[in-house]
Design an enzyme around this catalytic site. Structure first.
Site, mmCIF file in Angstrom:
data_model
loop_
_atom_site.group_PDB
_atom_site.id
_atom_site.type_symbol
_atom_site.label_atom_id
_atom_site.label_comp_id
_atom_site.label_asym_id
_atom_site.label_seq_id
_atom_site.Cartn_x
_atom_site.Cartn_y
_atom_site.Cartn_z
ATOM 1 N N ASN A 7 -19.827 72.569 15.236
ATOM 2 C CA ASN A 7 -18.564 72.099 14.672
ATOM 3 C C ASN A 7 -18.515 70.596 14.922
ATOM 4 O O ASN A 7 -18.298 70.154 16.056
ATOM 5 C CB ASN A 7 -17.378 72.813 15.347
ATOM 6 C CG ASN A 7 -16.045 72.338 14.815
ATOM 7 O OD1 ASN A 7 -15.861 71.164 14.486
ATOM 8 N ND2 ASN A 7 -15.082 73.247 14.743
ATOM 9 N N GLU A 34 -16.177 72.475 10.109
ATOM 10 C CA GLU A 34 -15.156 71.414 10.099
ATOM 11 C C GLU A 34 -15.727 70.088 9.602
ATOM 12 O O GLU A 34 -15.545 69.044 10.225
ATOM 13 C CB GLU A 34 -14.512 71.246 11.486
ATOM 14 C CG GLU A 34 -13.315 72.142 11.681
ATOM 15 C CD GLU A 34 -12.362 71.635 12.757
ATOM 16 O OE1 GLU A 34 -11.248 71.185 12.393
ATOM 17 O OE2 GLU A 34 -12.713 71.692 13.943
ATOM 18 N N ASP A 146 -18.329 78.374 14.382
ATOM 19 C CA ASP A 146 -17.202 78.291 15.308
ATOM 20 C C ASP A 146 -16.323 79.502 15.048
ATOM 21 O O ASP A 146 -15.609 79.563 14.050
ATOM 22 C CB ASP A 146 -16.445 76.983 15.068
ATOM 23 C CG ASP A 146 -15.213 76.844 15.952
ATOM 24 O OD1 ASP A 146 -14.939 77.765 16.749
ATOM 25 O OD2 ASP A 146 -14.526 75.815 15.836
ATOM 26 N N ASN A 148 -13.935 80.528 17.127
ATOM 27 C CA ASN A 148 -12.621 80.377 17.764
ATOM 28 C C ASN A 148 -12.238 81.627 18.548
ATOM 29 O O ASN A 148 -11.081 82.054 18.567
ATOM 30 C CB ASN A 148 -11.556 80.040 16.722
ATOM 31 C CG ASN A 148 -11.417 78.536 16.519
ATOM 32 O OD1 ASN A 148 -11.321 77.773 17.485
ATOM 33 N ND2 ASN A 148 -11.432 78.098 15.265
ATOM 34 N N ASP A 217 -18.503 78.922 20.029
ATOM 35 C CA ASP A 217 -19.469 78.686 18.952
ATOM 36 C C ASP A 217 -20.644 79.643 19.156
ATOM 37 O O ASP A 217 -21.329 79.589 20.184
ATOM 38 C CB ASP A 217 -19.940 77.233 18.970
ATOM 39 C CG ASP A 217 -18.768 76.268 18.857
ATOM 40 O OD1 ASP A 217 -18.349 75.985 17.728
ATOM 41 O OD2 ASP A 217 -18.268 75.822 19.913
ATOM 42 N N ASP A 246 -15.561 67.499 19.732
ATOM 43 C CA ASP A 246 -15.176 68.236 20.933
ATOM 44 C C ASP A 246 -16.051 69.469 21.146
ATOM 45 O O ASP A 246 -15.935 70.152 22.169
ATOM 46 C CB ASP A 246 -13.691 68.619 20.907
ATOM 47 C CG ASP A 246 -13.222 69.198 19.586
ATOM 48 O OD1 ASP A 246 -14.006 69.204 18.608
ATOM 49 O OD2 ASP A 246 -12.058 69.640 19.507
ATOM 50 N N HIS A 247 -16.957 69.736 20.207
ATOM 51 C CA HIS A 247 -17.922 70.826 20.322
ATOM 52 C C HIS A 247 -19.318 70.252 20.530
ATOM 53 O O HIS A 247 -19.627 69.145 20.077
ATOM 54 C CB HIS A 247 -17.960 71.667 19.049
ATOM 55 C CG HIS A 247 -16.689 72.369 18.727
ATOM 56 N ND1 HIS A 247 -16.533 73.734 18.839
ATOM 57 C CD2 HIS A 247 -15.497 71.891 18.263
ATOM 58 C CE1 HIS A 247 -15.313 74.068 18.450
ATOM 59 N NE2 HIS A 247 -14.651 72.973 18.098
#
Length: 256
Positions: A7, A34, A146, A148, A217, A246-247
């Site tokens: 991501n 994303e 991802d 989530n 992920d 942030d991943h």
């Protein structure tokens, strides 16, 4: 063969980082989430200059998925193809010879009980139906992205802090279970059965420095590939430096 999911949290914001990483790591396939750009603004030409093909399913500002591959991609399918009204770009699939790659970006879900959470639960049901209708567990399939979802307590540095969240609540873990039971294996979970290996860290409160993260992920594969997997790991170096996603990228490696 190395397959990655990542991501990137905006391919526009992370373009130079991604191109540099791609040139250095040289994986065979990268499933992106994303991307946050329409297809015409995805940097396909610059990626092609490094020897990669692209399949892209994007939208303005939000969501967006892609598959980047050294080998030619065929039979590209964008969306679920289930004729339901949905303008969110969250799934794309393609074949590399007889290997099917599916890149997914599962909705975050907002808050428990919200419309966004209901959408997340419905989306996971659609993913299971998509697998039922378009795939076979006997085939070579990788579902990467991802999700989530931290589906085990050990996939969170502080599981008690996430237990009532849309990422780790019992209800979302129960909704995720049919994806695995279709015939998929979580390879990093198998290589790291005790957990403590994360792929996402909040930008705030020095979460990355403290390793206060989540593993959301995932690279899920059918049995044929799982049995040939030699390694699975998180590239934490890609989370360092200025303005990272942030991943971090998650890798699997298997014989082919």
């Amino acid at each position: 063969m190395q397959i990655v999911c990542w991501n990137v949290n905006s391919i526009r914001a992370r373009k130079e980082r991604f191109l540099s990483w791609l040139k250095e790591r040289q994986p065979d396939v990268v499933c992106l989430q994303e991307t946050k750009v329409v297809d015409s603004e995805f940097p396909a030409d610059e990626i092609a200059s490094l020897g990669y093909n692209c399949a892209v399913h994007g939208q303005k500002t939000y969501n967006g998925v892609a598959i980047v591959s050294r080998l030619p991609l065929s039979n590209i399918q964008k969306g679920f193809g289930d004729h339901q009204d949905d303008n969110q770009s969250r799934i794309i699939s393609a074949f590399i010879n007889d290997l099917r790659i599916i890149s997914v970006y599962v909705p975050n879900g907002g808050e428990l009980g919200s419309d966004k959470y209901a959408y997340k639960l419905k989306w996971l049901k659609r993913l299971r139906a998509y697998l039922d209708q378009t795939a076979n567990p006997e085939q070579e399939i990788i579902v990467a992205g991802d999700f989530n979802i931290a589906w085990r307590d050990c996939d969170a540095a502080h599981p008690e802090a996430w237990r009532d969240s849309v990422l780790a609540h019992t209800s979302i873990r129960e909704a995720f279970a049919p994806i695995l039971s279709w015939g998929l294996r979580d390879l990093l979970a198998e290589k790291e059965p005790n957990g403590g290996v994360f792929s996402w860290w909040d930008y705030r409160q020095l979460s990355f420095a403290r390793n206060d993260g989540l593993r959301i992920d995932l690279l899920l594969t059918t049995e044929t590939i799982a049995n040939k997997c030699s390694k699975a790991w998180v590239d934490k170096e890609a989370r360092k430096g200025e303005k990272p996603s942030d991943h971090a990228p998650v890798f699997i490696e298997f014989a082919r």
